[in-house]
Design an enzyme around this catalytic site. Structure first.
Site, PDB file in Angstrom:
ATOM      1  N   TYR A 174      -3.229   3.693   2.441  1.00  0.00           N
ATOM      2  CA  TYR A 174      -3.258   3.951   3.879  1.00  0.00           C
ATOM      3  C   TYR A 174      -4.561   4.630   4.291  1.00  0.00           C
ATOM      4  O   TYR A 174      -5.078   4.374   5.399  1.00  0.00           O
ATOM      5  CB  TYR A 174      -2.063   4.836   4.274  1.00  0.00           C
ATOM      6  CG  TYR A 174      -2.233   5.473   5.628  1.00  0.00           C
ATOM      7  CD1 TYR A 174      -2.018   4.755   6.790  1.00  0.00           C
ATOM      8  CD2 TYR A 174      -2.658   6.811   5.733  1.00  0.00           C
ATOM      9  CE1 TYR A 174      -2.202   5.345   8.042  1.00  0.00           C
ATOM     10  CE2 TYR A 174      -2.844   7.397   6.972  1.00  0.00           C
ATOM     11  CZ  TYR A 174      -2.621   6.664   8.122  1.00  0.00           C
ATOM     12  OH  TYR A 174      -2.818   7.247   9.349  1.00  0.00           O
TER      13      TYR A 174
ATOM     14  N   TYR B 275       0.836  -1.202   0.000  1.00  0.00           N
ATOM     15  CA  TYR B 275       0.000   0.000   0.000  1.00  0.00           C
ATOM     16  C   TYR B 275       0.869   1.249   0.000  1.00  0.00           C
ATOM     17  O   TYR B 275       2.034   1.223   0.407  1.00  0.00           O
ATOM     18  CB  TYR B 275      -0.945   0.017   1.212  1.00  0.00           C
ATOM     19  CG  TYR B 275      -0.264   0.221   2.550  1.00  0.00           C
ATOM     20  CD1 TYR B 275      -0.127   1.499   3.102  1.00  0.00           C
ATOM     21  CD2 TYR B 275       0.244  -0.854   3.270  1.00  0.00           C
ATOM     22  CE1 TYR B 275       0.498   1.694   4.322  1.00  0.00           C
ATOM     23  CE2 TYR B 275       0.854  -0.671   4.500  1.00  0.00           C
ATOM     24  CZ  TYR B 275       0.989   0.598   5.022  1.00  0.00           C
ATOM     25  OH  TYR B 275       1.599   0.788   6.233  1.00  0.00           O
ATOM     26  N   CYS B 276       0.291   2.345  -0.500  1.00  0.00           N
ATOM     27  CA  CYS B 276       0.925   3.666  -0.411  1.00  0.00           C
ATOM     28  C   CYS B 276      -0.066   4.607   0.255  1.00  0.00           C
ATOM     29  O   CYS B 276      -0.870   4.179   1.087  1.00  0.00           O
ATOM     30  CB  CYS B 276       1.402   4.160  -1.778  1.00  0.00           C
ATOM     31  SG  CYS B 276       0.099   4.399  -3.009  1.00  0.00           S
ATOM     32  N   TRP B 277      -0.028   5.882  -0.092  1.00  0.00           N
ATOM     33  CA  TRP B 277      -0.890   6.854   0.587  1.00  0.00           C
ATOM     34  C   TRP B 277      -2.357   6.647   0.250  1.00  0.00           C
ATOM     35  O   TRP B 277      -3.216   6.569   1.118  1.00  0.00           O
ATOM     36  CB  TRP B 277      -0.451   8.264   0.235  1.00  0.00           C
ATOM     37  CG  TRP B 277      -1.305   9.345   0.835  1.00  0.00           C
ATOM     38  CD1 TRP B 277      -2.123  10.196   0.175  1.00  0.00           C
ATOM     39  CD2 TRP B 277      -1.429   9.672   2.232  1.00  0.00           C
ATOM     40  NE1 TRP B 277      -2.758  11.048   1.064  1.00  0.00           N
ATOM     41  CE2 TRP B 277      -2.340  10.738   2.336  1.00  0.00           C
ATOM     42  CE3 TRP B 277      -0.856   9.157   3.396  1.00  0.00           C
ATOM     43  CZ2 TRP B 277      -2.693  11.301   3.554  1.00  0.00           C
ATOM     44  CZ3 TRP B 277      -1.210   9.717   4.617  1.00  0.00           C
ATOM     45  CH2 TRP B 277      -2.123  10.783   4.682  1.00  0.00           C
TER      46      TRP B 277
END
Length: 337
Positions: free
Chosen positions: A123, A94-96
């Site tokens: 996130y 996952y990223c932002w």
């Protein structure tokens, strides 16, 4: 094939062999999914550099330079942290917000052959779930508060109850703060978001059908605030008060705060934050006690002039009063709660 996950909770994380956060180290430090490792595709400086170019310069150059940095960083992770990862590794990435950074990583991991999953919404999907659970929806758990004046050994009792097989929620450990005027601990406190994530993970490990022992706290533990639903359950919980002789309380405080109580500069800094009704002359007397090595006298005076009066103003009504060593009696109360 790249899999997509639309929502996530602590229980669902167990399905993955690795939780990989590809955001920058600064983003990761503020908060991350429980058990995640940080394999950034852009570090903090690179992210700032690419973002500045995108906003103030050329969007094309920003994308080109960003792609080069991302490719190099992913290669470094493949040759480093992921070098010994088995072929059957099942990672969640996952990223932002589930955008280009996570998709760059999962595209390459998919080509390698790992059955990789990307968290849709990144996130922010996790954070929305945390906020819903801690701030919007009532908790299923039942608490019993362990209360008592400073130095009676409330945290110590939580540890003994845990060793005896009872369920405990140690808010001070999660907040990395002892919850008192002198409660700062090495390493500093987590951000509010990271504290919330730690709480969610701790609650997920507890059986809602069984009561949970929790140390009575104010609505803040150092710099972090207890989320709305945690505080609501604590406010409604039965209270058991621990008691101990003054000499035992002084001894325990001197042991727990040994280094701090002998550092006159730190003591002076904390005393300056005391409420205004504590006079300057009283603060000066306390500081002089510390400088003269009269730490036991300092602790007793601080208890009598500050901590005990503050405790008396809280207004909690205990259902039982127990000596600080009465683990078995407290277990009986928990089991009947």
């Amino acid at each position: 094939m790249i899999r997509t996950l639309a929502d996530i909770d602590v229980a669902a994380l167990a399905a993955f062999d690795a939780i990989i956060d590809v955001r920058s180290p600064g983003e990761f430090a503020e908060d991350h999914l429980p058990g995640a490792i940080n394999l950034p595709v852009l570090d903090d400086a690179e992210r700032a550099e690419v973002g500045t170019e995108y906003v103030q310069g050329s969007k094309f150059r920003a994308r080109r330079n960003g792609a080069a940095l991302v490719a190099r960083n992913i290669a470094r992770h493949l040759e480093g942290a992921l070098a010994d990862a088995p072929a059957g590794l099942k990672p969640l990435v996952y990223c932002w917000r589930g955008g280009q950074r996570s998709h760059a990583m999962v595209t390459i991991m998919d080509q390698v052959g790992w059955p990789v999953t990307v968290l849709d919404g990144g996130y922010q999907t996790w954070r929305r779930g945390v906020v819903r659970r801690l701030y919007d929806e009532p908790l299923d758990h039942r608490f019993v508060l362990i209360d008592g004046p400073t130095g009676v050994g409330k945290t110590e009792m939580l540890g003994r109850l845990a060793e005896a097989g009872e369920q405990v929620l140690d808010l001070e450990a999660l907040a990395n703060h002892r919850g008192s005027l002198f409660g700062a601990m090495p390493g500093g406190q987590p951000s509010q978001k990271l504290f919330d994530s730690r709480l969610i993970a701790a609650l997920a490990a507890l059986d809602p059908a069984r009561p949970v022992a929790v140390e009575a706290e104010s609505s803040r533990v150092g710099t972090v605030t207890l989320p709305k639903q945690i505080w609501a359950v604590m406010q409604a919980a039965p209270v058991v008060e621990l008691t101990a002789p003054m000499e035992d309380r002084i001894s325990r405080i001197l042991q727990d705060y040994d280094g701090f109580s002998r550092n006159s500069d730190l003591v002076a800094e904390v005393l300056a934050r005391l409420p205004r009704h504590i006079s300057k002359s009283q603060r000066a007397d306390w500081l002089e006690m510390v400088r003269q090595g009269q730490t036991a006298a300092f602790v007793q005076s601080l208890i009598e002039a500050h901590y005990d009066p503050a405790y008396g103003r809280q207004g909690r009504r205990p259902i039982a009063h127990l000596p600080s060593y009465a683990v078995d009696a407290l277990k009986q109360i928990l089991q009947s709660a």
